[in-house]
Design a protein around this motif. Structure first.
Motif, PDB file in Angstrom:
ATOM      1  N   ALA A 111     -11.135   4.831  -5.087  1.00 28.22           N
ATOM      2  CA  ALA A 111     -10.363   4.170  -6.143  1.00 28.22           C
ATOM      3  C   ALA A 111     -11.288   3.689  -7.253  1.00 28.22           C
ATOM      4  O   ALA A 111     -12.222   2.925  -7.012  1.00 28.22           O
ATOM      5  CB  ALA A 111      -9.594   2.993  -5.550  1.00 28.22           C
ATOM      6  N   SER A 114      -3.164  -2.020   0.571  1.00 28.95           N
ATOM      7  CA  SER A 114      -2.875  -1.804  -0.847  1.00 28.95           C
ATOM      8  C   SER A 114      -3.177  -0.386  -1.302  1.00 28.95           C
ATOM      9  O   SER A 114      -2.827  -0.016  -2.427  1.00 28.95           O
ATOM     10  CB  SER A 114      -3.675  -2.804  -1.686  1.00 28.95           C
ATOM     11  OG  SER A 114      -5.074  -2.595  -1.521  1.00 28.95           O
ATOM     12  N   TYR A 115      -3.824   0.413  -0.477  1.00 32.07           N
ATOM     13  CA  TYR A 115      -4.056   1.813  -0.809  1.00 32.07           C
ATOM     14  C   TYR A 115      -4.156   2.596   0.497  1.00 32.07           C
ATOM     15  O   TYR A 115      -4.394   2.028   1.564  1.00 32.07           O
ATOM     16  CB  TYR A 115      -5.307   2.007  -1.674  1.00 32.07           C
ATOM     17  CG  TYR A 115      -6.605   1.551  -1.043  1.00 32.07           C
ATOM     18  CD1 TYR A 115      -6.994   0.218  -1.082  1.00 32.07           C
ATOM     19  CD2 TYR A 115      -7.453   2.457  -0.400  1.00 32.07           C
ATOM     20  CE1 TYR A 115      -8.173  -0.198  -0.517  1.00 32.07           C
ATOM     21  CE2 TYR A 115      -8.642   2.041   0.180  1.00 32.07           C
ATOM     22  CZ  TYR A 115      -8.988   0.704   0.102  1.00 32.07           C
ATOM     23  OH  TYR A 115     -10.161   0.283   0.664  1.00 32.07           O
TER      24      TYR A 115
END
Length: 601
Positions: free
Chosen positions: A80, A94-95
């Motif tokens: 990311a 969250s990812y």
């Protein structure tokens, strides 16, 4: 050109303009781990990922993915690019993150097309295709399967070192450790690496082709078995061609070691090299990396039976037959480890962090034994009766006795360790001087109320049928095992009992008494030839003429191989780089200049 003074595992970015590197990637290096990058001049540092428990963090060649280990297991995630560091954790929702290795993995590396990740676990090679781990990628299956449990066998096989020929060791006093048997004038015939005959010299006819070693006036015992031996393999990187601690142990008759806490990758690779004859050393066994219960970057999270089995499988993959349960805080966690050990046919040795009731629950739950001494001044009949009704052994490590002045300091106080030439021949001088010349002095009653009292408790337990073992803890390689032997006798054991603790009991403790620990027909040829009789004075054990391990005979003073297969030893690193510095004192030891500054040039 040096870019930075810190960092591990560097690699170039996809465009070749930056260098990625890990910070604190190795265990014991701290809980502030990260993946960073810098430009080609070492400037413009950026932090891309931070983590508390990750080890190796490996970007894919195109920098679109990242693989990482977290508490031994392996995961993959998108790389990311958020403009700030991302917390890398399997718990981060969250990812997308996918677990690819069920138990553990090392040597993470990517395919050239960035579509697959590879890793190693023990002798198996694994592969994970990204489109089978993330449902949003092209070609993904309808559902994501659990991680693979079977990889491709690497299949590296090497012949085990096995010397050929016959050796006859004649006219010796032989303490066989087969019960209380002592043969006053005996002979041992060794064929290849095993004992073919042992008995009175008058009853044995020497084979004409045998290499004869006349041991008149000498005493032979089995080789020492140090079941709590830390030999310096708790590290990463390249293996040395010569490990000085191995030579120091063999020079003092330690032919088998069991390390209950080490880096799995290093200790098991070196064990294999010794087996193959590529390194000289004692037999090396280990638990590998401990199952640590306290917080840390290598802790073992065990909350159910499957967690425990996973923790044991990852060290068994290296070849471990034992595991160390270290300070798991809840009793049910420790019980889950024991149950996993039984299901996987592995022994479980524990450490309780110097807590008496912790130790007692370990006995009740059926651990293989107790490592380090029970930290109370006396043990009474209730403990003795409890212990004697278990199958648990005891490795007190008097050299580092809990709850008292440790035994190691006694020998620094009572002997001039820095004058022992054999020890100096196989140990860097700085280690000896730093520990022995600057001595902490204590009144004798401190020792009497300390390790001597623990030793007296060992005698109580031994009399009740508990097998007490020798464990030198790596405090001083080689010689430390003898200190431990002597301290066991100081508590009231007979010399023969103490020698049994150093030989047969240790072999039994690690499940190897069918192969080593006594001098009997068919067993492996591991033995010590003493110049002086240790049965007359236990401290005569220091005077060793020969050490034999796996049928190879070494002159213990020089560690030159002798007998059937003579072989010279190469210099150690400190012998290759001699110093011309002149200090207030210096000595010639094994042909090299020794000094007190703490370095070897």
């Amino acid at each position: 050109k040096q870019l930075l003074k810190h960092g591990e595992y560097p690699c170039f970015s996809a465009d070749g303009q930056r260098i990625f590197f890990s910070h604190n990637a190795t265990i014991f290096s701290g809980l502030e781990k990260s993946l960073k990058s810098c430009d080609l001049n070492g400037f413009d540092q950026r932090s891309h990922f931070t983590s508390k428990y990750s080890g190796l963090i490996t970007p894919s060649p195109d920098n679109k993915w990242v693989a990482f280990t977290e508490l031994h297991k392996v995961y993959v995630a998108p790389f990311a690019l958020t403009g700030q560091a991302v917390e890398l954790s399997s718990a981060n929702k969250s990812y997308p993150i996918s677990q690819v290795a069920r138990d553990a993995g090392t040597s993470l590396h990517w395919s050239n097309d960035n579509k697959s990740l590879f890793w190693v676990s023990g002798q198996q090679y694994f592969k994970a295709d990204l489109n089978k781990r993330f449902s949003f990628l092209a070609g993904a299956p309808d559902s994501i399967a659990p991680p693979d449990t079977a990889g491709i066998a690497i299949g590296l096989k090497l012949a085990t070192d096995k010397p050929k020929g016959l050796t006859a060791m004649t006219n010796a006093r032989i303490v066989t450790m087969k019960g209380n048997e002592i043969i006053e004038e005996g002979t041992i015939i060794i064929r290849d690496n095993r004992i073919e005959q042992v008995g009175a010299s008058k009853d044995i006819q020497l084979p004409k082709e045998a290499t004869v070693i006349d041991c008149k006036g000498k005493t032979i015992t089995p080789g020492f078995v140090d079941v709590h031996a830390h030999l310096g393999t708790f590290r990463y990187g390249l293996s040395p061609q010569k490990q000085w601690s191995y030579y120091a142990n063999l020079a003092y008759g330690v032919t088998t070691t069991h390390d209950p806490s080490s880096n799995s990758e290093m200790v098991f690779s070196q064990s294999e090299m010794v087996k193959a004859g590529n390194m000289v050393g004692p037999r090396i066994f280990s638990t590998g990396t401990i199952l640590y219960g306290a917080d840390g970057d290598f802790k073992a999270v065990i909350n159910n039976p499957e967690d425990a089995r996973s923790a044991l499988r990852r060290t068994k993959a290296y070849g471990a037959f034992s595991v160390k349960s270290y300070n798991q805080p809840r009793r049910n966690q420790r019980q889950q480890v024991i149950a996993a050990g039984r299901s996987l046919n592995m022994m479980v040795v524990p450490e309780g962090g110097s807590h008496f009731f912790h130790n007692m629950s370990m006995l009740l739950d059926g651990h293989t034994g107790i490592e380090h001494n029970v930290p109370v001044h006396h043990i009474y009949d209730d403990v003795v009766k409890l212990w004697s009704n278990t199958q648990s052994g005891y490795t007190p490590t008097l050299i580092v006795a809990y709850g008292s002045v440790q035994g190691e300091n006694y020998w620094y106080q009572k002997t001039n360790v820095w004058e022992k030439e054999r020890l100096l021949r196989f140990t860097p001088r700085a280690i000896i001087d730093a520990r022995s010349r600057h001595r902490t002095m204590s009144p004798d009653e401190e020792f009497e109320n300390g390790f001597v009292q623990v030793s007296k408790d060992c005698k109580k337990l031994s009399d009740a049928g508990v097998k007490v073992n020798l464990g030198g803890h790596g405090q001083l390689q080689g010689l430390g095992a003898h200190w431990e032997l002597w301290m066991l006798q100081m508590g009231g054991m007979s010399t023969l009992e103490a020698l049994r603790a150093a030989t047969f009991n240790g072999a039994h403790y690690i499940g190897m008494d069918h192969e080593i620990g006594s001098l009997e027909k068919g067993k492996l040829a591991d033995l010590i030839v003493f110049d002086k009789n240790p049965l007359e004075n236990i401290q005569n054990s220091e005077f060793i003429k020969y050490t034999m391990v796996n049928g190879r005979l070494y002159d213990a003073e020089t560690m030159q191989e002798t007998g059937r297969t003579p072989r010279l030893q190469t210099p150690f690193y400190w012998e290759q780089h001699r110093s011309s510095l002149n200090f207030p004192w210096h000595e010639e030891t094994n042909g090299f200049h020794s000094h007190s500054c703490g370095c070897q040039h």
